[in-house]
Design a protein around this motif. Structure first.
Motif, PDB file in Angstrom:
ATOM      1  N   PHE A  27       0.002  12.692   0.482  1.00 55.94           N
ATOM      2  CA  PHE A  27       0.631  11.443   0.905  1.00 55.94           C
ATOM      3  C   PHE A  27      -0.141  10.268   0.313  1.00 55.94           C
ATOM      4  O   PHE A  27      -1.359  10.179   0.456  1.00 55.94           O
ATOM      5  CB  PHE A  27       0.632  11.356   2.434  1.00 55.94           C
ATOM      6  N   PHE A  28       0.564   9.355  -0.360  1.00 51.31           N
ATOM      7  CA  PHE A  28      -0.066   8.201  -0.997  1.00 51.31           C
ATOM      8  C   PHE A  28      -0.016   6.995  -0.065  1.00 51.31           C
ATOM      9  O   PHE A  28       1.061   6.561   0.359  1.00 51.31           O
ATOM     10  CB  PHE A  28       0.643   7.871  -2.312  1.00 51.31           C
ATOM     11  N   LYS A  29      -1.195   6.442   0.226  1.00 52.92           N
ATOM     12  CA  LYS A  29      -1.317   5.308   1.134  1.00 52.92           C
ATOM     13  C   LYS A  29      -1.203   3.978   0.387  1.00 52.92           C
ATOM     14  O   LYS A  29      -1.330   3.920  -0.831  1.00 52.92           O
ATOM     15  CB  LYS A  29      -2.669   5.357   1.856  1.00 52.92           C
ATOM     16  N   ASP A  30      -0.985   2.913   1.151  1.00 50.28           N
ATOM     17  CA  ASP A  30      -0.955   1.560   0.595  1.00 50.28           C
ATOM     18  C   ASP A  30      -2.316   0.888   0.670  1.00 50.28           C
ATOM     19  O   ASP A  30      -2.451  -0.270   0.283  1.00 50.28           O
ATOM     20  CB  ASP A  30       0.065   0.687   1.352  1.00 50.28           C
ATOM     21  N   ASP A  31      -3.315   1.592   1.173  1.00 52.36           N
ATOM     22  CA  ASP A  31      -4.636   0.988   1.332  1.00 52.36           C
ATOM     23  C   ASP A  31      -5.168   0.494  -0.008  1.00 52.36           C
ATOM     24  O   ASP A  31      -5.037   1.170  -1.032  1.00 52.36           O
ATOM     25  CB  ASP A  31      -5.622   1.990   1.915  1.00 52.36           C
TER      26      ASP A  31
END
Length: 252
Positions: A27-31
């Motif tokens: 899962f790719f985060k927006d952090d």
């Protein structure tokens, strides 16, 4: 999402238990934690773009016979990947002087290197990912000499592919960082590419203006613009879609 077992969480990604044995969901985060000096901030849409850019690159690498953990994209933020035993090293390939190389050796940023240089560093945020030699790696058992050879060969092949890919899209590859893992098939083990390849793990310049299009732009909106620009040039994002943080329109 909450019903899944979380296996690992890093600056830009979360790994969950996959639907089948030997698989994980990435899962790719927006952090914005991978951006220098802006840890803790969130850039809306960044994870979506990184997912699609990494999918694009990994799919092409698979197609030319470079082994990766990537199986397929599941949705806008998730990928199905093979579970591997991660090697605690990052491999950096440098084509042009920049960042820590320039600081360590006193070489002006932007100077082309005599040849591509492969470096290893220990994956440790607490230690600021220190540079290590093959002697360190062998002494502490992080990887065997044959594994280091395989990792170096993979890195050089990936560098050749990425350099050509970016030049064709009007960009120049300065450097990039990859991670590798041990993938077991019965009694057989091989070293394969894992993690991601995205603007968070490479430096890219505009081929004509030499403007930087990568992870080191600032957090005032420029980061998502750079990610969007790379996605547009690679044909992943609609050409007429404005670069904005929320809701990028991606090519299906």
């Amino acid at each position: 999402m909450n019903r899944r077992r979380r296996v690992y969480e890093g600056k830009g990604k979360i790994l969950y238990e996959g639907p089948e044995p030997g698989t994980l969901i990435q899962f790719f985060k927006d952090d914005a934690g991978t951006e220098p000096g802006i840890a803790g901030e969130v850039i809306d849409g960044k994870g979506v773009l990184n997912n699609r850019i990494s999918e694009y690159v990994f799919s092409h690498l698979n197609a030319i016979g470079i082994p990766t953990h990537f199986i397929r994209r599941l949705n806008m933020r998730e990928q199905l990947v093979r579970e591997v035993e991660m090697i605690p090293l990052a491999v950096t390939v440098r084509n042009i002087a920049a960042g820590s190389l320039s600081r360590r050796l006193g070489i002006e940023e932007g100077v082309p290197l005599p040849r591509s240089i492969v470096e290893f560093s220990l994956k440790s945020d607490e230690l600021d990912n220190p540079l290590v030699t093959e002697e360190h790696i062998a002494a502490f058992g992080w990887a065997s000499p044959p594994e280091l050879d395989d990792m170096t060969t993979l890195a050089i092949r990936i560098n050749d592919f990425l350099s050509g890919l970016f030049v064709g899209a009007g960009m120049q590859l300065v450097d990039f960082r990859i991670e590798c893992g041990r993938f077991f098939e019965g009694d057989m083990m091989r070293i394969i590419l894992a993690g991601e390849i995205s603007p968070d793990s490479c430096r890219v310049l505009d081929l004509r203006t030499h403007q930087r299009l990568d992870r080191e732009t600032d957090a005032s909106g420029t980061v998502i613009s750079a990610h969007s620009e790379i996605a547009r040039r690679l044909g992943i994002m609609n050409e007429n879609e404005p670069a904005r943080a929320a809701g990028p329109v991606l090519v299906k």
